[in-house]
Design a protein around this motif. Structure first.
Motif, PDB file in Angstrom:
ATOM      1  N   UNK A   1       0.845  -1.200   0.000  1.00 47.03           N
ATOM      2  CA  UNK A   1       0.000   0.000   0.000  1.00 47.03           C
ATOM      3  C   UNK A   1       0.880   1.249   0.000  1.00 47.03           C
ATOM      4  N   UNK A   2       1.909   1.254   0.829  1.00 48.16           N
ATOM      5  CA  UNK A   2       2.830   2.393   0.875  1.00 48.16           C
ATOM      6  C   UNK A   2       3.575   2.585  -0.432  1.00 48.16           C
TER       7      UNK A   2
ATOM      8  N   UNK B   1       3.428   5.792  -3.174  1.00 39.46           N
ATOM      9  CA  UNK B   1       4.615   6.461  -3.711  1.00 39.46           C
ATOM     10  C   UNK B   1       4.582   6.481  -5.238  1.00 39.46           C
ATOM     11  N   UNK B   2       4.119   5.404  -5.846  1.00 35.59           N
ATOM     12  CA  UNK B   2       4.019   5.336  -7.304  1.00 35.59           C
ATOM     13  C   UNK B   2       2.994   6.353  -7.805  1.00 35.59           C
TER      14      UNK B   2
ATOM     15  N   UNK C   1      10.670   1.877  -5.042  1.00 36.19           N
ATOM     16  CA  UNK C   1      10.657   0.683  -5.897  1.00 36.19           C
ATOM     17  C   UNK C   1      12.055   0.213  -6.274  1.00 36.19           C
ATOM     18  N   UNK C   2      13.074   0.877  -5.802  1.00 37.99           N
ATOM     19  CA  UNK C   2      14.443   0.589  -6.242  1.00 37.99           C
ATOM     20  C   UNK C   2      14.864  -0.856  -5.975  1.00 37.99           C
ATOM     21  N   UNK C   3      14.414  -1.432  -4.885  1.00 41.40           N
ATOM     22  CA  UNK C   3      14.845  -2.786  -4.513  1.00 41.40           C
ATOM     23  C   UNK C   3      13.873  -3.872  -4.970  1.00 41.40           C
ATOM     24  N   UNK C   4      12.798  -3.487  -5.649  1.00 39.90           N
ATOM     25  CA  UNK C   4      11.753  -4.441  -5.999  1.00 39.90           C
ATOM     26  C   UNK C   4      11.958  -5.026  -7.389  1.00 39.90           C
TER      27      UNK C   4
END
Length: 87
Positions: free
Chosen positions: A22-23, A27-28, A52-55
């Motif tokens: 959800x968080x 941000x997106x 999202x950098x680590x996803x």
């Protein structure tokens, strides 16, 4: 039968993963809303949104798909999916 009914009717809380998603989704949406006319691919979203950098690509795609219709619009051009803020 009564025990099964009690078990099925128990209130379920979101898991830690669902809460984190959800968080990330918020941000997106915030990033897409900053440039409402621009079309983004999933890869661009991963590069530009710090949350999202680590996803993985698949996880971000699943989160964005969950936002379609409420705050994100999917546009397809030449068989490639793009996403933009739904005003």
């Amino acid at each position: 039968l009564e025990l099964l009914a009690k078990k099925n009717s128990a209130e379920k809380k979101p898991t830690a993963q669902q809460t984190a998603n959800i968080g990330i989704g918020e941000a997106i949406v915030a990033h897409l809303s900053s440039q409402p006319t621009r079309l983004f691919t999933i890869t661009e979203i991963i590069k530009e949104v710090p949350a999202c950098a680590e996803l993985t690509n698949q996880r971000v795609s699943a989160i964005v798909r969950g936002l379609i219709g409420t705050s994100v619009e999917r546009v397809e051009e030449k068989r490639k999916a793009f996403f933009r803020f739904l005003a």
